[in-house]
Design a protein around this motif. Structure first.
Motif, PDB file in Angstrom:
ATOM      1  N   TYR A   6       0.844  -1.187   0.000  1.00  0.00           N
ATOM      2  CA  TYR A   6       0.000   0.000   0.000  1.00  0.00           C
ATOM      3  C   TYR A   6       0.883   1.241   0.000  1.00  0.00           C
ATOM      4  O   TYR A   6       1.978   1.243   0.557  1.00  0.00           O
ATOM      5  N   SER A  30      -7.145   1.934  -3.378  1.00  0.00           N
ATOM      6  CA  SER A  30      -7.121   0.904  -2.344  1.00  0.00           C
ATOM      7  C   SER A  30      -8.456   0.685  -1.645  1.00  0.00           C
ATOM      8  O   SER A  30      -9.212   1.624  -1.393  1.00  0.00           O
ATOM      9  N   THR A  31      -8.728  -0.575  -1.352  1.00  0.00           N
ATOM     10  CA  THR A  31      -9.751  -0.907  -0.371  1.00  0.00           C
ATOM     11  C   THR A  31      -9.120  -0.721   1.010  1.00  0.00           C
ATOM     12  O   THR A  31      -7.898  -0.768   1.157  1.00  0.00           O
ATOM     13  N   VAL A  32      -9.954  -0.524   2.011  1.00  0.00           N
ATOM     14  CA  VAL A  32      -9.449  -0.442   3.395  1.00  0.00           C
ATOM     15  C   VAL A  32     -10.415  -1.230   4.262  1.00  0.00           C
ATOM     16  O   VAL A  32     -11.243  -0.679   4.980  1.00  0.00           O
ATOM     17  N   GLU A  37      -5.495  -5.467   6.519  1.00  0.00           N
ATOM     18  CA  GLU A  37      -5.486  -4.356   5.571  1.00  0.00           C
ATOM     19  C   GLU A  37      -5.677  -3.024   6.278  1.00  0.00           C
ATOM     20  O   GLU A  37      -4.987  -2.047   5.994  1.00  0.00           O
ATOM     21  N   LEU A  38      -6.600  -2.974   7.214  1.00  0.00           N
ATOM     22  CA  LEU A  38      -6.823  -1.738   7.971  1.00  0.00           C
ATOM     23  C   LEU A  38      -5.582  -1.369   8.781  1.00  0.00           C
ATOM     24  O   LEU A  38      -5.173  -0.209   8.820  1.00  0.00           O
ATOM     25  N   VAL A  41      -2.871   0.214   6.541  1.00  0.00           N
ATOM     26  CA  VAL A  41      -3.176   1.594   6.161  1.00  0.00           C
ATOM     27  C   VAL A  41      -2.986   2.532   7.351  1.00  0.00           C
ATOM     28  O   VAL A  41      -2.479   3.650   7.203  1.00  0.00           O
ATOM     29  N   VAL A  62     -10.410   6.482  -1.321  1.00  0.00           N
ATOM     30  CA  VAL A  62     -10.298   5.022  -1.302  1.00  0.00           C
ATOM     31  C   VAL A  62     -11.345   4.475  -2.276  1.00  0.00           C
ATOM     32  O   VAL A  62     -12.162   5.219  -2.809  1.00  0.00           O
ATOM     33  N   TRP A  83     -17.010  -1.837  -1.764  1.00  0.00           N
ATOM     34  CA  TRP A  83     -15.661  -1.744  -2.301  1.00  0.00           C
ATOM     35  C   TRP A  83     -15.670  -2.149  -3.763  1.00  0.00           C
ATOM     36  O   TRP A  83     -16.393  -3.053  -4.160  1.00  0.00           O
ATOM     37  N   THR A  96     -14.840  -2.672  10.569  1.00  0.00           N
ATOM     38  CA  THR A  96     -14.607  -1.495   9.741  1.00  0.00           C
ATOM     39  C   THR A  96     -14.708  -0.231  10.588  1.00  0.00           C
ATOM     40  O   THR A  96     -15.209  -0.253  11.720  1.00  0.00           O
ATOM     41  N   LEU A 139      -5.052   6.646  -1.515  1.00  0.00           N
ATOM     42  CA  LEU A 139      -4.368   5.417  -1.127  1.00  0.00           C
ATOM     43  C   LEU A 139      -4.389   4.435  -2.292  1.00  0.00           C
ATOM     44  O   LEU A 139      -5.429   4.224  -2.916  1.00  0.00           O
ATOM     45  N   LYS A 141      -3.223   0.436  -3.807  1.00  0.00           N
ATOM     46  CA  LYS A 141      -2.975  -0.949  -3.392  1.00  0.00           C
ATOM     47  C   LYS A 141      -2.363  -1.709  -4.563  1.00  0.00           C
ATOM     48  O   LYS A 141      -2.782  -1.550  -5.709  1.00  0.00           O
TER      49      LYS A 141
END
Length: 270
Positions: A6, A30-32, A37-38, A41, A62, A83, A96, A139, A141
């Motif tokens: 990322y 990017s997905t978050v 993954e979170l 980031v 995002v 997403w 989330t 962001l 990915k």
């Protein structure tokens, strides 16, 4: 560890500009999601506040949006947003982030969302935005099938890495496919290798002698670097010694002595 990298960028871009910038680096917006993954980031955000020195809140694009035919769902974690990445379908959103402000209720209008960070470093949550508006950054990915092992430098100097997402560094602890490494070998000989993926896996294309950038003539490898060999001894680096024909290893384990009567024949001792 997940095979994804990322990057965070400070730039006053519209959503489409952010998507194109990620694509040019070989990635996507990017997905978050929750979990690893979170956390990845959040580490990026907290590495530095960027412009403004952490004195103001920043909003980052995002890959989160509500499509034109989808409704706002007040009881869903993402409020009807989703997403864009197809491989994220069906995964849990239990951990989330929350919404800074509740998105507007609609079933007909497309809407985008960004990640708001307090002081530019502490995530506050999701915030609805006009897709044609401008955020403070974005962001990206990058997903990879595998990583090349860190090359052993051997006698190399002046190492330089170029990752496929336009990162340049003198040291890199991960090498995704497309990474190029260059170095200088003894005798001012320059060498370049590229991480590639084939049917076996990720490997370095252009490095002689396996994964050693520059061989060690008259020396051996220890922890990936060249070391002197003061005595003839077996070593964890794989350097082995053998006596010439007509001689055998002495009692000290490192010198060769003439074979006497009754001693093992040729090939029997190393």
């Amino acid at each position: 560890a997940s095979g994804a990298c990322y990057s965070l960028h400070h730039a006053t871009f519209k959503r489409q500009m952010a998507e194109e910038a990620c694509n040019l680096r070989g990635g996507v917006l990017s997905t978050v999601r929750g979990g690893a993954e979170l956390r990845a980031v959040l580490t990026l955000l907290r590495a530095g506040p960027g412009p403004g020195g952490g004195s103001k809140d920043l909003l980052f694009w995002v890959a989160l949006e509500r499509r034109r035919s989808h409704c706002t769902l007040e009881n869903e974690p993402l409020r009807g947003f989703s997403w864009l990445s197809p491989d994220d379908v069906g995964e849990s959103e239990s951990d989330t982030l929350q919404w800074v402000e509740e998105p507007q209720r609609s079933c007909t209008a497309r809407s985008c969302a960004g990640l708001q960070a307090t002081g530019g470093i502490e995530p506050a949550g999701w915030k609805e935005m006009r897709c044609h508006g401008r955020a403070n950054g974005y962001l990206c990915k990058y997903q990879f099938e595998g990583l090349c092992p860190a090359p052993r430098p051997g006698a190399a100097s002046n190492l330089s890495y170029r990752a496929p997402f336009q990162l340049y560094s003198a040291a890199l602890d991960f090498s995704p496919p497309g990474t190029e490494v260059s170095a200088l070998c003894p005798g001012q000989l320059s060498i370049t290798a590229t991480c590639r993926v084939d049917g076996v896996g990720a490997r370095w294309d252009g490095i002689p002698s396996g994964a050693v950038l520059c061989p060690c003539p008259g020396r051996y490898l220890r922890a990936g670097k060249c070391s002197e060999l003061p005595d003839c001894l077996d070593d964890l680096g794989g350097f082995a010694c053998e006596c010439a024909a007509g001689f055998m290893l002495g009692k000290d384990g490192r010198s060769c002595v003439t074979k006497g009567e009754g001693q093992p024949g040729p090939g029997g001792t190393r």
